[in-house]
Motif scaffolding. Structure first.
Motif, PDB file in Angstrom:
ATOM      1  N   LEU A   1       1.766  -3.095  -4.447  1.00  7.11           N
ATOM      2  CA  LEU A   1       1.746  -3.968  -5.625  1.00  7.11           C
ATOM      3  C   LEU A   1       0.515  -3.741  -6.489  1.00  7.11           C
ATOM      4  O   LEU A   1       0.578  -3.830  -7.713  1.00  7.11           O
ATOM      5  CB  LEU A   1       1.792  -5.436  -5.196  1.00  7.11           C
ATOM      6  CG  LEU A   1       3.150  -5.914  -4.685  1.00  7.11           C
ATOM      7  CD1 LEU A   1       3.093  -7.394  -4.344  1.00  7.11           C
ATOM      8  CD2 LEU A   1       4.232  -5.656  -5.727  1.00  7.11           C
ATOM      9  N   LEU A   2      -0.605  -3.453  -5.848  1.00  7.51           N
ATOM     10  CA  LEU A   2      -1.851  -3.318  -6.620  1.00  7.51           C
ATOM     11  C   LEU A   2      -1.774  -2.136  -7.591  1.00  7.51           C
ATOM     12  O   LEU A   2      -2.487  -2.100  -8.584  1.00  7.51           O
ATOM     13  CB  LEU A   2      -3.050  -3.163  -5.676  1.00  7.51           C
ATOM     14  CG  LEU A   2      -3.388  -4.426  -4.867  1.00  7.51           C
ATOM     15  CD1 LEU A   2      -4.548  -4.169  -3.919  1.00  7.51           C
ATOM     16  CD2 LEU A   2      -3.712  -5.609  -5.773  1.00  7.51           C
ATOM     17  N   ASN A   3      -0.887  -1.172  -7.298  1.00 11.74           N
ATOM     18  CA  ASN A   3      -0.737  -0.031  -8.203  1.00 11.74           C
ATOM     19  C   ASN A   3       0.493  -0.166  -9.109  1.00 11.74           C
ATOM     20  O   ASN A   3       0.763   0.715  -9.917  1.00 11.74           O
ATOM     21  CB  ASN A   3      -0.591   1.253  -7.387  1.00 11.74           C
ATOM     22  CG  ASN A   3      -1.850   1.541  -6.590  1.00 11.74           C
ATOM     23  OD1 ASN A   3      -2.949   1.349  -7.091  1.00 11.74           O
ATOM     24  ND2 ASN A   3      -1.695   1.969  -5.353  1.00 11.74           N
ATOM     25  N   ALA A   4       1.239  -1.252  -8.945  1.00 16.78           N
ATOM     26  CA  ALA A   4       2.504  -1.376  -9.688  1.00 16.78           C
ATOM     27  C   ALA A   4       2.268  -1.691 -11.161  1.00 16.78           C
ATOM     28  O   ALA A   4       1.225  -2.233 -11.541  1.00 16.78           O
ATOM     29  CB  ALA A   4       3.355  -2.468  -9.055  1.00 16.78           C
TER      30      ALA A   4
ATOM     31  N   THR B   1       6.299 -16.040  -2.837  1.00 19.15           N
ATOM     32  CA  THR B   1       7.245 -15.358  -3.726  1.00 19.15           C
ATOM     33  C   THR B   1       6.915 -15.748  -5.156  1.00 19.15           C
ATOM     34  O   THR B   1       6.544 -16.903  -5.422  1.00 19.15           O
ATOM     35  CB  THR B   1       8.694 -15.758  -3.389  1.00 19.15           C
ATOM     36  OG1 THR B   1       8.948 -15.406  -2.034  1.00 19.15           O
ATOM     37  CG2 THR B   1       9.685 -15.040  -4.290  1.00 19.15           C
ATOM     38  N   GLY B   2       6.999 -14.782  -6.046  1.00 15.72           N
ATOM     39  CA  GLY B   2       6.676 -15.095  -7.431  1.00 15.72           C
ATOM     40  C   GLY B   2       6.827 -13.882  -8.325  1.00 15.72           C
ATOM     41  O   GLY B   2       7.354 -12.841  -7.919  1.00 15.72           O
TER      42      GLY B   2
ATOM     43  N   ILE C   1       5.296 -11.517  -0.904  1.00 14.62           N
ATOM     44  CA  ILE C   1       4.241 -10.925  -0.078  1.00 14.62           C
ATOM     45  C   ILE C   1       3.937 -11.842   1.104  1.00 14.62           C
ATOM     46  O   ILE C   1       3.928 -13.065   0.971  1.00 14.62           O
ATOM     47  CB  ILE C   1       2.947 -10.666  -0.882  1.00 14.62           C
ATOM     48  CG1 ILE C   1       2.588 -11.883  -1.733  1.00 14.62           C
ATOM     49  CG2 ILE C   1       3.054  -9.443  -1.749  1.00 14.62           C
ATOM     50  CD1 ILE C   1       1.292 -11.733  -2.480  1.00 14.62           C
ATOM     51  N   ASN C   2       3.711 -11.226   2.237  1.00 14.99           N
ATOM     52  CA  ASN C   2       3.286 -11.964   3.425  1.00 14.99           C
ATOM     53  C   ASN C   2       1.882 -11.497   3.781  1.00 14.99           C
ATOM     54  O   ASN C   2       1.599 -10.299   3.719  1.00 14.99           O
ATOM     55  CB  ASN C   2       4.201 -11.660   4.612  1.00 14.99           C
ATOM     56  CG  ASN C   2       5.618 -12.139   4.390  1.00 14.99           C
ATOM     57  OD1 ASN C   2       5.887 -12.888   3.450  1.00 14.99           O
ATOM     58  ND2 ASN C   2       6.519 -11.701   5.248  1.00 14.99           N
TER      59      ASN C   2
ATOM     60  N   ARG D   1       9.921  -8.145   1.881  1.00 11.86           N
ATOM     61  CA  ARG D   1       8.496  -8.193   1.631  1.00 11.86           C
ATOM     62  C   ARG D   1       8.001  -6.896   0.990  1.00 11.86           C
ATOM     63  O   ARG D   1       8.433  -5.804   1.351  1.00 11.86           O
ATOM     64  CB  ARG D   1       7.839  -8.429   2.984  1.00 11.86           C
ATOM     65  CG  ARG D   1       6.454  -7.956   3.101  1.00 11.86           C
ATOM     66  CD  ARG D   1       5.989  -8.006   4.544  1.00 11.86           C
ATOM     67  NE  ARG D   1       4.596  -7.601   4.565  1.00 11.86           N
ATOM     68  CZ  ARG D   1       4.059  -6.806   5.470  1.00 11.86           C
ATOM     69  NH1 ARG D   1       4.781  -6.351   6.469  1.00 11.86           N
ATOM     70  NH2 ARG D   1       2.795  -6.482   5.403  1.00 11.86           N
ATOM     71  N   THR D   2       7.072  -7.010   0.056  1.00 10.94           N
ATOM     72  CA  THR D   2       6.407  -5.831  -0.509  1.00 10.94           C
ATOM     73  C   THR D   2       4.976  -5.810  -0.003  1.00 10.94           C
ATOM     74  O   THR D   2       4.335  -6.860   0.091  1.00 10.94           O
ATOM     75  CB  THR D   2       6.378  -5.884  -2.049  1.00 10.94           C
ATOM     76  OG1 THR D   2       7.664  -6.228  -2.522  1.00 10.94           O
ATOM     77  CG2 THR D   2       5.967  -4.554  -2.636  1.00 10.94           C
TER      78      THR D   2
END
Ligand code: ATP
Ligand code: MN
Length: 481
Positions: A9-12, A71-72, A21-22, A3-4
């Motif tokens: 992720l918002l800054n990736a 997942t995606g 993501i969970n 899981r990330t």
């Protein structure tokens, strides 16, 4: 796939990457866009479902409050309001949430309503922000003292001393109320109780803190304290957390300097580390203030208020000077105070404290040298003045919108004076022998204070009710959860 966290992720920028993501569904729009939050940030990530290729029954289970694993592909978002989103290839419902029954709908709920469902309110943006800031402030307290070489001391929660006098105490006992052991004279026989003596929940760790300070030099406590005072206000809890530093070789000025430095450090830490949360709360407050008439709105928004506090020295004045200001103040002259200030000696009520900070000085204030009669026995006596007035080296810090946030003093280090004060107040010295030993063996000037942690969180978050800055508030007639 591991899981990330959404925060990362918002800054990736590595678009095209596969991610999992969970989190919990905040909203689901157009059978397509899921806003998901996993608590790592106040912000949600958008997951886009290809509804034409997704089972109808599965889509129906994407409801507000449900726990999902998605997942995606991480892609750049075309929509407004977000930079990235996840193009869903696989979706699993971890836990359903019946939309008919889940009390948190995607709309604005009142704080009063949320207090009744305090077990679920963590999932709202407001409480996400508040408790993230609470966490950051607690961490910063330890950071501050650790950097200064203070020793974190765990003082007892169950105490055998009831002389502190900071407030009404909660009795701790295993005596069966239906079968109370009694002495011949009818009084309760505490020898039969668990500890063989009356015990209470602590109202303060100070007295034990002093013992440690007289060995380590500088210590602090940070723990829960309990007061059975029946004050149903927006600033009192029956169970609250207090930070109590105690320092050998500090006089009252050193004490004030440390308290001011600590408060500024904590506010600065929140500003530097809780930007998203503070921004959210700032906007929330601005929205709320729109309901109020212009003259009742705050002059400064939340961030400006915190910044202002950092940039200005706290106003320091004596009780005597404060009483003069209050006596001549408009609300006193016009008899608008509930308790009028007639003269020297009066205890200051919260209306007076708030007048001084909010109307007169318009900034944090430190009041010192209170009349001995209205303060605790352990505070250091000053020389009696020409008018025969006795004052003690107490210092209270008053904050706008809060009132008293810190209460402290230089301690009475002279055994004779301390015994004299205890005698005046009928505090049995023989029960306090352990405390008095600090004055018998190597006594030294020392000082300390108590900072109410929830009052600090109130100030930094701009919340107005102390019940909204502690996860599960304990107040008169309320101990749910
Ligand atoms: P107040 O006059 O506001 O009741 P106090 O004089 O009883 O406060 P102290 O005994 O000096 O307070 O306690 C130190 C600090 O602990 C206070 O400055 C305040 O920040 C906090 N505090 C005291 N009582 C409570 C309470 N019931 N709930 C939450 N915080 C409290
Ligand atoms: Mn009190």
């Amino acid at each position: 796939m591991t899981r990330t966290k959404i925060k990362d992720l918002l800054n990736a920028t590595d678009f095209g990457r596969q991610v999992t993501i969970n989190g919990w569904v905040k909203t689901f729009r157009n059978n397509q866009f899921i806003a998901i939050n996993d608590g790592s940030t106040i912000n949600n990530i958008q997951a886009v479902v290809d509804f034409t290729n997704t089972d109808e029954a599965l889509l129906k289970r994407i409801t507000t409050g449900a726990a999902v694993s998605v997942t995606g592909t991480l892609v750049e978002s075309l929509g407004k309001g977000q930079r990235v989103e996840v193009k869903v290839s696989q979706l699993e419902i971890l836990g359903d949430s019946d939309p008919e029954k889940f009390p948190l709908q995607p709309k604005k709920h009142s704080l009063e309503f949320l207090r009744e469902i305090a077990h679920l309110r963590f999932r709202t943006n407001t409480f996400n922000a508040v408790f993230k800031i609470r966490h950051a402030l607690a961490f910063a307290v330890h950071k501050f003292f650790n950097e200064k070489g203070f020793v974190y001391m765990h003082t007892p929660i169950i105490t055998g001393s009831d002389a502190e006098g900071a407030g009404e105490m909660f009795r701790v006992s295993t005596i069966d109320p239906d079968n109370i052991p009694r002495n011949e004279d009818g009084s309760i026989n505490y020898k039969e109780d668990f500890f063989g003596r009356p015990t209470n929940l602590t109202v303060s760790g100070q007295l034990e803190g002093e013992l440690a300070a007289m060995a380590f030099g500088e210590i602090y406590t940070f723990g829960p304290t309990f007061r059975a005072e029946n004050s149903n206000t927006t600033r009192h809890l029956a169970e609250f957390w207090m930070i109590e530093p105690e320092m050998a070789f500090y006089d009252i000025t050193d004490n004030m300097d440390l308290a001011e430095e600590l408060l500024k450090y904590l506010i600065r830490y929140a500003l530097g580390n809780c930007g998203d949360e503070l921004e959210f709360l700032r906007n929330r407050l601005l929205e709320e203030e729109k309901q109020k008439p212009q003259n009742e709105r705050s002059e400064l928004d939340l961030l400006a208020k915190l910044q202002f506090c950092l940039e200005n020295d706290f106003e320091r004045l004596t009780y005597t000077e404060a009483v003069e200001i209050l006596r001549n103040s408009k609300p006193n002259q016009k008899k608008q105070f509930k308790y009028l200030i007639e003269g020297w000696g009066a205890d200051l009520q919260s209306e007076h404290e708030r007048y001084l900070v909010e109307k007169h000085f318009k900034k944090p204030v430190i009041l010192t040298n209170y009349p001995a009669e209205i303060k605790s026995f352990y505070m250091r006596l000053n020389e009696t003045d020409e008018q025969g007035r006795r004052t003690v080296r107490a210092m209270d810090i008053l904050f706008p919108g809060i009132g008293e946030i810190v209460g402290g003093s230089q301690r009475e280090e002279r055994l004779e004076n301390l015994l004299g004060r205890m005698d005046e107040l009928n505090i049995p010295a023989h029960e306090m022998d352990w405390y008095l030993d600090t004055r018998r063996f190597g006594s030294a000037p020392h000082s300390g204070f108590g900072l109410g942690f929830e009052r600090l969180v109130l100030f930094v978050t701009g919340m107005t009710n102390i019940r909204d800055v502690i996860p599960f508030p304990r107040t008169p007639k309320n101990a749910e959860f």
